[in-house]
Design an enzyme around this catalytic site. Structure first.
Site, PDB file in Angstrom:
ATOM      1  N   ARG A  26       0.815  -1.424   0.082  1.00 22.91           N
ATOM      2  CA  ARG A  26       0.036  -0.150  -0.215  1.00 22.91           C
ATOM      3  C   ARG A  26       1.074   1.249   0.061  1.00 22.91           C
ATOM      4  NH1 ARG A  26      -4.774  -0.996   3.834  1.00 22.91           N
ATOM      5  NH2 ARG A  26      -4.268  -1.781   5.357  1.00 22.91           N
ATOM      6  N   ASP A  51      -3.377   0.087  -4.141  1.00 22.28           N
ATOM      7  CA  ASP A  51      -4.390  -0.641  -2.881  1.00 22.28           C
ATOM      8  C   ASP A  51      -5.553  -1.344  -3.410  1.00 22.28           C
ATOM      9  OD1 ASP A  51      -6.705   0.130  -0.813  1.00 22.28           O
ATOM     10  OD2 ASP A  51      -5.367   1.371  -0.039  1.00 22.28           O
ATOM     11  N   LEU A  52      -5.926  -1.942  -2.222  1.00 25.82           N
ATOM     12  CA  LEU A  52      -7.788  -2.322  -2.685  1.00 25.82           C
ATOM     13  C   LEU A  52      -8.163  -1.975  -3.453  1.00 25.82           C
ATOM     14  CD1 LEU A  52      -7.408  -5.460  -0.257  1.00 25.82           C
ATOM     15  CD2 LEU A  52      -6.618  -5.872  -2.476  1.00 25.82           C
ATOM     16  N   VAL A  71      -3.291 -12.597  -1.805  1.00 25.11           N
ATOM     17  CA  VAL A  71      -3.623 -12.849  -0.430  1.00 25.11           C
ATOM     18  C   VAL A  71      -3.436 -11.436  -0.019  1.00 25.11           C
ATOM     19  CG1 VAL A  71      -1.876 -13.595   1.206  1.00 25.11           C
ATOM     20  CG2 VAL A  71      -1.318 -14.141  -1.307  1.00 25.11           C
ATOM     21  N   ALA A  72      -3.185 -10.666  -0.079  1.00 26.10           N
ATOM     22  CA  ALA A  72      -4.356  -9.100   0.283  1.00 26.10           C
ATOM     23  C   ALA A  72      -5.403  -9.247   1.028  1.00 26.10           C
ATOM     24  CB  ALA A  72      -3.582  -7.797  -0.367  1.00 26.10           C
ATOM     25  N   TYR A  78     -15.760 -10.048   9.774  1.00 24.18           N
ATOM     26  CA  TYR A  78     -14.351 -10.679   9.242  1.00 24.18           C
ATOM     27  C   TYR A  78     -15.029 -11.822   8.092  1.00 24.18           C
ATOM     28  CZ  TYR A  78      -9.864 -13.312   7.892  1.00 24.18           C
ATOM     29  OH  TYR A  78      -9.129 -13.757   7.597  1.00 24.18           O
ATOM     30  N   LYS A 128     -14.647 -12.987   3.337  1.00 26.48           N
ATOM     31  CA  LYS A 128     -14.307 -13.807   3.513  1.00 26.48           C
ATOM     32  C   LYS A 128     -14.924 -14.540   2.755  1.00 26.48           C
ATOM     33  CE  LYS A 128     -10.635 -14.267   3.370  1.00 26.48           C
ATOM     34  NZ  LYS A 128      -9.304 -13.222   2.310  1.00 26.48           N
TER      35      LYS A 128
HETATM   36  P1  NAP Z   1      -1.987  -9.823   7.309  1.00 22.05           P
HETATM   37  O1  NAP Z   1      -0.192 -10.363   7.694  1.00 22.05           O
HETATM   38  O2  NAP Z   1      -2.674  -8.713   8.147  1.00 22.05           O
HETATM   39  O3  NAP Z   1      -1.753  -9.451   5.927  1.00 22.05           O
HETATM   40  C1  NAP Z   1      -2.837  -8.261   5.405  1.00 22.05           C
HETATM   41  C2  NAP Z   1      -1.954  -8.283   3.849  1.00 22.05           C
HETATM   42  O4  NAP Z   1      -3.624  -7.396   3.048  1.00 22.05           O
HETATM   43  C3  NAP Z   1      -0.620  -7.157   4.124  1.00 22.05           C
HETATM   44  O5  NAP Z   1       0.394  -6.657   3.471  1.00 22.05           O
HETATM   45  C4  NAP Z   1      -1.500  -5.624   4.627  1.00 22.05           C
HETATM   46  O6  NAP Z   1      -1.170  -4.585   4.352  1.00 22.05           O
HETATM   47  C5  NAP Z   1      -2.945  -6.193   2.972  1.00 22.05           C
HETATM   48  N1  NAP Z   1      -4.113  -5.085   3.283  1.00 22.05           N
HETATM   49  C6  NAP Z   1      -4.730  -5.271   3.582  1.00 22.05           C
HETATM   50  N2  NAP Z   1      -5.933  -3.977   3.547  1.00 22.05           N
HETATM   51  C7  NAP Z   1      -5.392  -3.412   2.231  1.00 22.05           C
HETATM   52  C8  NAP Z   1      -5.608  -2.930   1.016  1.00 22.05           C
HETATM   53  N3  NAP Z   1      -6.625  -1.622   1.726  1.00 22.05           N
HETATM   54  N4  NAP Z   1      -5.270  -2.284   0.265  1.00 22.05           N
HETATM   55  C9  NAP Z   1      -4.129  -2.894   0.403  1.00 22.05           C
HETATM   56  N5  NAP Z   1      -3.504  -4.252   0.185  1.00 22.05           N
HETATM   57  C10 NAP Z   1      -4.100  -4.269   1.586  1.00 22.05           C
HETATM   58  O7  NAP Z   1      -2.368 -10.430   7.423  1.00 22.05           O
HETATM   59  P2  NAP Z   1      -2.014 -12.445   6.809  1.00 22.05           P
HETATM   60  O8  NAP Z   1      -2.514 -12.977   8.273  1.00 22.05           O
HETATM   61  O9  NAP Z   1      -0.925 -12.959   5.813  1.00 22.05           O
HETATM   62  O10 NAP Z   1      -3.749 -12.389   5.955  1.00 22.05           O
HETATM   63  C11 NAP Z   1      -3.718 -13.079   4.535  1.00 22.05           C
HETATM   64  C12 NAP Z   1      -4.712 -13.007   4.227  1.00 22.05           C
HETATM   65  O11 NAP Z   1      -5.052 -14.786   4.499  1.00 22.05           O
HETATM   66  C13 NAP Z   1      -5.831 -12.695   4.540  1.00 22.05           C
HETATM   67  O12 NAP Z   1      -6.524 -12.759   3.436  1.00 22.05           O
HETATM   68  C14 NAP Z   1      -6.481 -12.577   5.305  1.00 22.05           C
HETATM   69  O13 NAP Z   1      -8.614 -12.982   4.806  1.00 22.05           O
HETATM   70  C15 NAP Z   1      -6.801 -14.465   4.349  1.00 22.05           C
HETATM   71  N6  NAP Z   1      -6.050 -15.792   6.149  1.00 22.05           N
HETATM   72  C16 NAP Z   1      -5.654 -15.467   6.918  1.00 22.05           C
HETATM   73  C17 NAP Z   1      -5.215 -16.435   8.577  1.00 22.05           C
HETATM   74  C18 NAP Z   1      -4.635 -16.368   9.293  1.00 22.05           C
HETATM   75  O14 NAP Z   1      -4.824 -16.834  10.620  1.00 22.05           O
HETATM   76  N7  NAP Z   1      -2.989 -15.283   9.555  1.00 22.05           N
HETATM   77  C19 NAP Z   1      -6.649 -17.136   8.196  1.00 22.05           C
HETATM   78  C20 NAP Z   1      -7.221 -17.435   7.236  1.00 22.05           C
HETATM   79  C21 NAP Z   1      -7.310 -16.589   5.858  1.00 22.05           C
HETATM   80  P3  NAP Z   1      -0.212  -3.735   4.743  1.00 22.05           P
HETATM   81  O15 NAP Z   1       0.474  -3.914   4.900  1.00 22.05           O
HETATM   82  O16 NAP Z   1      -0.176  -2.309   4.063  1.00 22.05           O
HETATM   83  O17 NAP Z   1      -1.256  -3.637   5.366  1.00 22.05           O
END
Ligand code: NAP
Length: 339
Positions: free
Chosen positions: A34, A60-61, A80-81, A152, A156
């Site tokens: 971002r 940005d998304l 992934v974002a 949330y 998803k």
């Molecule tokens: P994370 O570390 O918080 O990563 C989220 C990512 O999304 C970051 O790179 C963030 O960028 C980006 N993002 C958020 N809002 C955005 C926007 N408006 N525009 C562009 N980028 C944006 O979380 P994570 O655990 O790695 O999660 C990644 C994915 O896996 C998500 O889709 C989440 O739903 C999914 N997921 C996670 C888990 C879990 O337990 N961790 C479980 C199931 C699914 P910034 O650095 O700029 O904030």
């Protein structure tokens, strides 16, 4: 296949591990952030050997800016974002809009650039909620939004549904599939870690004094990333339209605490040993958001099977015990927890 892959959200916990595995395998990786001024130095420091094989784009998304460049020359996208906050927002659209619109935007720009394969990071949140009488789930199940679910979970589910509908109508030749992780743990790169890892941090740093009667499924960030990479590399007919839950095991929080005590006793001094009675959770839920979420999960088994993913993609998940041990060791090693 070694080519060029766009990973959206390379600053994130899962996105970072997907970038790591792709670079290790020799891919050229494009990633979106971002805020490039803030994130680029950190990503360059993490992958200092990658040189020109890592290209960073600001996107940005919620805006079209940057997406065309990020997709140019890519063979595949790992999208992934998506926002994954610790706190429940007041307005669900803070999550639902970026999740849905961001996924559709990523798909549209991928299609315009001629990208042939698109792997969406969905979630077990799109599988296992809104079915109060069911406790075992697999890749064929869908969250029931009519039951009323937290923002949330809705974000998803809506995003995965929207992606599948969009591909069916607008990009039937694109090979699309989703990876649907349960709660993700494992080694962390730094203290900018995911909401999921916060749970293990709280178990070992003493901020959870008593353990509520709640359970979760555990998956390892390395397996989640491997599922993405395998889904990019597998023959198209094997993965087209698939859903790949990554889930090693359902564990009660008391079992997670016991695993930490047994496997990393030197860092388990503050791990809670006593149960938090349900009545206390219910009282605390009156004024604590986190407890509100826990209250809804008291005594619930929500066991999502990852067997289909192991069978189709052909690898075996890391045991949850190892994942939890590695999470704790890495939190301590990086100085995030002084246990
Ligand atoms: P994370 O570390 O918080 O990563 C989220 C990512 O999304 C970051 O790179 C963030 O960028 C980006 N993002 C958020 N809002 C955005 C926007 N408006 N525009 C562009 N980028 C944006 O979380 P994570 O655990 O790695 O999660 C990644 C994915 O896996 C998500 O889709 C989440 O739903 C999914 N997921 C996670 C888990 C879990 O337990 N961790 C479980 C199931 C699914 P910034 O650095 O700029 O904030």
């Amino acid at each position: 296949m070694v080519g060029t892959v766009l990973v959206t959200g390379g600053t994130g916990y899962i996105g970072g591990e997907v970038v790591e595995q792709l670079l290790t395998k020799g891919y050229v990786v494009h990633t979106t952030v971002r805020n490039a001024a803030k994130s680029e130095p950190k990503l360059r420091a993490r992958w200092s050997d990658a040189g020109d094989r890592l290209k960073i784009f600001e996107a940005d998304l919620l805006s079209d800016h940057g997406w065309a460049d990020a997709n140019t020359g890519c063979d595949a996208v790992a999208h992934v974002a998506s926002p994954f906050p610790l706190a429940v927002p007041k307005d669900k659209d803070e999550l639902v809009i970026p999740a849905r619109e961001g996924t559709l935007r990523a798909l549209e720009f991928a299609q315009k650039a001629g990208v042939e394969r698109f792997v969406q990071t969905s979630s077990a949140a799109a599988i296992a909620y809104g079915h109060p009488d069911k406790d075992h789930f697999d890749y064929t199940d869908w969250t029931n939004l009519t039951a009323g679910v937290p923002p949330y979970i809705e974000s998803k589910t809506v995003a995965e549904r929207a992606a599948r509908d969009w591909v069916a109508v607008h990009a039937p030749k694109m090979t699309f599939c989703s990876v649907n992780p349960v709660a993700v743990f494992g080694p962390v790169y730094d203290d900018d870690m995911s909401t999921s890892v916060e749970l293990v941090k709280k178990i070992i740093d003493g901020s959870i004094p008593l353990i509520p009667d709640m359970g979760i499924c555990v998956t390892d960030v390395r397996d989640v990333a491997e599922a993405h990479v395998s889904a990019i590399e597998a023959p198209a007919q094997k993965v087209r339209g698939e859903r790949f839950p990554t889930s090693q095991k359902f564990l009660w929080l008391r079992e997670m605490a016991e695993i930490v005590r047994t496997r990393v006793p030197e860092h388990a001094g503050k791990v809670p040993g006593r149960a938090m009675p349900d009545w206390l959770v219910k009282i605390l839920a009156l004024f604590m958001d986190e407890m509100k979420q826990i209250k809804g999960e008291l005594g619930n088994v929500r066991d999502v099977s990852g067997k289909h993913t192991e069978d189709v993609l052909g690898f075996t998940f890391i045991p949850a015990e190892q994942t939890l041990e590695d999470t704790v060791r890495s939190l301590v090693e990086k100085g995030i927890v002084k246990a």
